[in-house]
Write a protein that holds these residues in place. Structure first.
Motif, mmCIF file in Angstrom:
data_model
loop_
_atom_site.group_PDB
_atom_site.id
_atom_site.type_symbol
_atom_site.label_atom_id
_atom_site.label_comp_id
_atom_site.label_asym_id
_atom_site.label_seq_id
_atom_site.Cartn_x
_atom_site.Cartn_y
_atom_site.Cartn_z
ATOM 1 N N PRO A 1 0.764 -1.407 0.083
ATOM 2 C CA PRO A 1 0.443 0.070 0.049
ATOM 3 C C PRO A 1 0.663 0.924 0.271
ATOM 4 C CG PRO A 1 -0.750 -1.851 1.739
ATOM 5 C CD PRO A 1 0.280 -2.176 1.268
ATOM 6 N N GLY A 2 0.230 2.176 -0.731
ATOM 7 C CA GLY A 2 1.170 3.201 -0.646
ATOM 8 C C GLY A 2 2.657 3.885 -2.048
ATOM 9 N N GLN A 3 2.606 2.879 -2.628
ATOM 10 C CA GLN A 3 3.818 2.935 -3.601
ATOM 11 C C GLN A 3 3.113 3.702 -4.559
ATOM 12 O OE1 GLN A 3 5.131 -1.262 -3.863
ATOM 13 N NE2 GLN A 3 6.782 -0.973 -2.422
ATOM 14 N N MET A 4 4.382 4.159 -5.029
ATOM 15 C CA MET A 4 4.344 4.748 -6.428
ATOM 16 C C MET A 4 5.429 3.747 -7.696
ATOM 17 S SD MET A 4 3.829 8.640 -8.556
ATOM 18 C CE MET A 4 3.911 8.813 -9.841
ATOM 19 N N VAL A 5 5.256 2.662 -8.292
ATOM 20 C CA VAL A 5 5.641 2.028 -9.056
ATOM 21 C C VAL A 5 5.450 2.273 -10.624
ATOM 22 C CG1 VAL A 5 5.801 -0.766 -9.868
ATOM 23 C CG2 VAL A 5 4.869 -0.092 -7.283
ATOM 24 N N GLY A 6 6.659 2.409 -11.564
ATOM 25 C CA GLY A 6 6.426 2.782 -12.143
ATOM 26 C C GLY A 6 7.031 1.381 -13.195
ATOM 27 N N VAL A 7 5.888 1.266 -14.250
ATOM 28 C CA VAL A 7 6.651 -0.374 -14.545
ATOM 29 C C VAL A 7 6.974 0.287 -16.190
ATOM 30 C CG1 VAL A 7 5.538 -2.726 -16.524
ATOM 31 C CG2 VAL A 7 4.008 -1.387 -14.117
ATOM 32 N N ILE A 8 8.463 -0.047 -16.739
ATOM 33 C CA ILE A 8 8.739 0.358 -18.019
ATOM 34 C C ILE A 8 8.915 -1.249 -18.908
ATOM 35 C CG2 ILE A 8 9.788 2.456 -16.627
ATOM 36 C CD1 ILE A 8 12.439 0.850 -16.573
ATOM 37 N N GLY A 9 8.913 -0.540 -20.736
ATOM 38 C CA GLY A 9 8.989 -1.470 -21.235
ATOM 39 C C GLY A 9 8.959 -1.319 -22.057
ATOM 40 N N ARG A 10 9.418 -1.488 -23.193
ATOM 41 C CA ARG A 10 9.243 -1.419 -25.190
ATOM 42 C C ARG A 10 7.977 -1.407 -25.417
ATOM 43 N NH1 ARG A 10 13.278 -4.746 -28.564
ATOM 44 N NH2 ARG A 10 12.271 -4.066 -30.773
ATOM 45 N N SER A 11 6.829 -1.508 -26.516
ATOM 46 C CA SER A 11 5.737 -1.555 -27.188
ATOM 47 C C SER A 11 5.736 -2.911 -26.842
ATOM 48 C CB SER A 11 5.752 -0.602 -28.235
ATOM 49 O OG SER A 11 6.335 0.319 -28.423
ATOM 50 N N GLY A 12 5.016 -3.752 -26.081
ATOM 51 C CA GLY A 12 4.113 -4.628 -26.359
ATOM 52 C C GLY A 12 5.180 -5.858 -25.362
ATOM 53 N N ALA A 13 5.453 -5.054 -24.384
ATOM 54 C CA ALA A 13 6.327 -5.763 -23.352
ATOM 55 C C ALA A 13 5.202 -6.216 -22.680
ATOM 56 C CB ALA A 13 7.073 -4.569 -22.700
ATOM 57 N N GLY A 14 4.094 -6.171 -22.274
ATOM 58 C CA GLY A 14 3.334 -6.855 -21.994
ATOM 59 C C GLY A 14 2.552 -5.528 -20.573
ATOM 60 N N TYR B 1 15.127 -3.111 -22.531
ATOM 61 C CA TYR B 1 15.154 -2.356 -24.170
ATOM 62 C C TYR B 1 15.532 -3.247 -25.452
ATOM 63 C CZ TYR B 1 12.829 1.402 -21.084
ATOM 64 O OH TYR B 1 11.695 1.718 -20.510
ATOM 65 N N GLY B 2 16.503 -3.517 -25.382
ATOM 66 C CA GLY B 2 17.070 -4.258 -26.605
ATOM 67 C C GLY B 2 17.970 -2.735 -27.404
ATOM 68 N N ASP B 3 17.382 -3.321 -28.284
ATOM 69 C CA ASP B 3 17.409 -2.646 -29.490
ATOM 70 C C ASP B 3 17.257 -0.812 -29.823
ATOM 71 O OD1 ASP B 3 15.560 -3.093 -30.772
ATOM 72 O OD2 ASP B 3 15.858 -3.942 -32.594
ATOM 73 N N GLU B 4 16.189 -0.825 -28.967
ATOM 74 C CA GLU B 4 15.580 0.249 -28.562
ATOM 75 C C GLU B 4 15.877 0.817 -27.574
ATOM 76 O OE1 GLU B 4 11.436 -0.283 -28.580
ATOM 77 O OE2 GLU B 4 11.116 -0.536 -30.425
ATOM 78 N N THR B 5 16.785 1.093 -26.825
ATOM 79 C CA THR B 5 17.276 1.571 -25.828
ATOM 80 C C THR B 5 17.983 2.800 -25.940
ATOM 81 O OG1 THR B 5 18.600 -0.064 -24.794
ATOM 82 C CG2 THR B 5 19.413 1.713 -23.533
ATOM 83 N N GLU B 6 18.146 3.710 -26.525
ATOM 84 C CA GLU B 6 17.792 4.567 -27.183
ATOM 85 C C GLU B 6 16.656 5.705 -26.802
ATOM 86 O OE1 GLU B 6 20.843 6.019 -30.874
ATOM 87 O OE2 GLU B 6 22.170 4.849 -30.340
ATOM 88 N N ASN B 7 15.739 5.135 -27.587
ATOM 89 C CA ASN B 7 14.658 4.989 -27.635
ATOM 90 C C ASN B 7 13.602 5.806 -26.025
ATOM 91 O OD1 ASN B 7 14.166 5.911 -30.518
ATOM 92 N ND2 ASN B 7 14.075 3.772 -31.020
ATOM 93 N N ALA C 1 9.828 -7.451 -20.588
ATOM 94 C CA ALA C 1 10.381 -7.334 -21.686
ATOM 95 C C ALA C 1 9.925 -9.069 -22.518
ATOM 96 C CB ALA C 1 11.707 -7.969 -21.909
ATOM 97 N N HIS C 2 9.466 -9.054 -23.088
ATOM 98 C CA HIS C 2 7.951 -9.926 -24.040
ATOM 99 C C HIS C 2 7.600 -10.702 -22.923
ATOM 100 C CE1 HIS C 2 11.313 -9.702 -26.812
ATOM 101 N NE2 HIS C 2 11.920 -9.637 -26.761
ATOM 102 N N GLY C 3 6.474 -10.338 -22.446
ATOM 103 C CA GLY C 3 5.302 -10.725 -21.081
ATOM 104 C C GLY C 3 6.252 -10.842 -19.984
ATOM 105 N N ARG C 4 7.471 -10.951 -19.541
ATOM 106 C CA ARG C 4 8.569 -11.239 -18.213
ATOM 107 C C ARG C 4 8.517 -10.355 -17.970
ATOM 108 N NH1 ARG C 4 8.876 -16.695 -17.463
ATOM 109 N NH2 ARG C 4 8.807 -17.693 -19.036
ATOM 110 N N VAL C 5 9.373 -9.748 -16.409
ATOM 111 C CA VAL C 5 9.055 -9.337 -15.189
ATOM 112 C C VAL C 5 11.221 -9.908 -15.362
ATOM 113 C CG1 VAL C 5 9.556 -8.381 -12.989
ATOM 114 C CG2 VAL C 5 7.664 -8.638 -14.318
ATOM 115 N N VAL C 6 11.494 -8.458 -15.887
ATOM 116 C CA VAL C 6 12.729 -8.879 -15.833
ATOM 117 C C VAL C 6 13.934 -8.005 -15.257
ATOM 118 C CG1 VAL C 6 13.291 -9.830 -18.627
ATOM 119 C CG2 VAL C 6 13.689 -7.193 -17.930
#
Length: 274
Positions: free
Chosen positions: A26-39, A241-247, A219-224
């Motif tokens: 409770p009370g956390q602020m969580v960011g979920v990151i990943g490239r498009s299609g990561a899930g 992010y793989g090859d999208e790291t710069e973006n 990444a690819h539906g999994r938590v990494v």
């Protein structure tokens, strides 16, 4: 506490979410990151029960979300408010009515159709708009507002649901840096002042680092990755992010957030000096 235990979501042969187990205090602020299609978006829709899980269990305070139906499911969706990338406002309605739609889970359908809301609900909606600096726009049509203002109206609508959780699905993806900062400031302020858990999908990691206590990388539906912003190493970022790291880095947003945080810090120091 929100718990996901071995949750999987399959769309035919595609595993959008693959055996994910997470716990949100409770009370956390969580960011979920990943490239498009990561899930990321699928994960939030599973929590809100907009889509059912193929396998696994989602539980909140000991209650299995997957077993809810009817009134109990509607109550869960009110308690677990969603904010979408495209705002999901009714353009022809005024701002106040759009916020009041957040109370629809506690009202009968017919009065809502004719915009007959109780005085207490109207006061609650006005207070939510005031918190987000939008009370002067209360009687404007929603489509007359800027994108950033519309997203803050969506946050106000979520607030009047009296939620325990706010799920924000790419809330700043279509906004310019200034409006992105205003929206993230609002979510962080609500998280800190109301102690509402906020789980926020973010395409770039800059906002996650600036605003979130905890970051989950997919990444690819999994938590990494699951840890603090300080634990995000170059190797982990590459894995996410793989090859999208710069973006993954939005320099304009980073500079805007950085300038804002510096100004805030200087203001606090000056106030302390006096």
């Amino acid at each position: 506490m929100l718990e996901l235990r071995n949750v999987t979501k399959a769309f035919r042969e595609t595993l959008a979410v693959n055996n994910v187990s997470l716990t949100f205090e409770p009370g956390q602020m969580v960011g979920v990151i990943g490239r498009s299609g990561a899930g990321k978006s699928t994960l939030l829709r599973l929590i809100n029960r907009l889509i059912p899980a193929s396998e696994g269990e989602i539980a909140f305070e000991g209650t299995s979300v997957g077993t809810l139906s009817g009134r109990e499911l509607r109550a869960w969706r009110a308690r677990c408010a969603m904010i979408f990338q495209q705002f999901n406002l009714v353009n022809r309605l005024d701002v106040l009515t759009n916020v009041l739609i957040g109370r629809i889970g506690t009202a009968h359908t017919l009065p809502v159709m004719f915009k007959h809301f109780p005085a207490d609900d109207r006061a609650t909606a006005a207070l939510a708009l005031d918190r987000l600096d939008l009370l002067p726009q209360a009687l404007q049509r929603a489509d007359t507002l800027s994108g950033g203002q519309q997203q803050r109206v969506a946050i106000a609508r979520a607030l009047v649901q009296n939620p325990s959780l706010i799920l924000a699905d790419e809330p700043i993806a279509s906004l310019d840096p200034r409006n992105a900062r205003l929206v993230m400031d609002a979510l962080r302020r609500i998280n800190q002042q109301d102690r509402i858990t906020v789980i926020c999908n973010l395409h770039t990691l800059d906002a996650a680092r600036a605003y979130c206590d905890r970051i989950v990388g997919m990444a690819h539906g999994r938590v990494v990755f699951d840890g603090s912003p300080e634990q995000l190493t170059a190797r982990v970022i590459q894995e996410i992010y793989g090859d999208e790291t710069e973006n993954a880095v939005d320099e304009s947003l980073t500079s805007t957030i950085g300038a804002h945080m510096l100004a805030s810090s200087m203001g606090q120091q000056m106030a302390a000096a006096h």
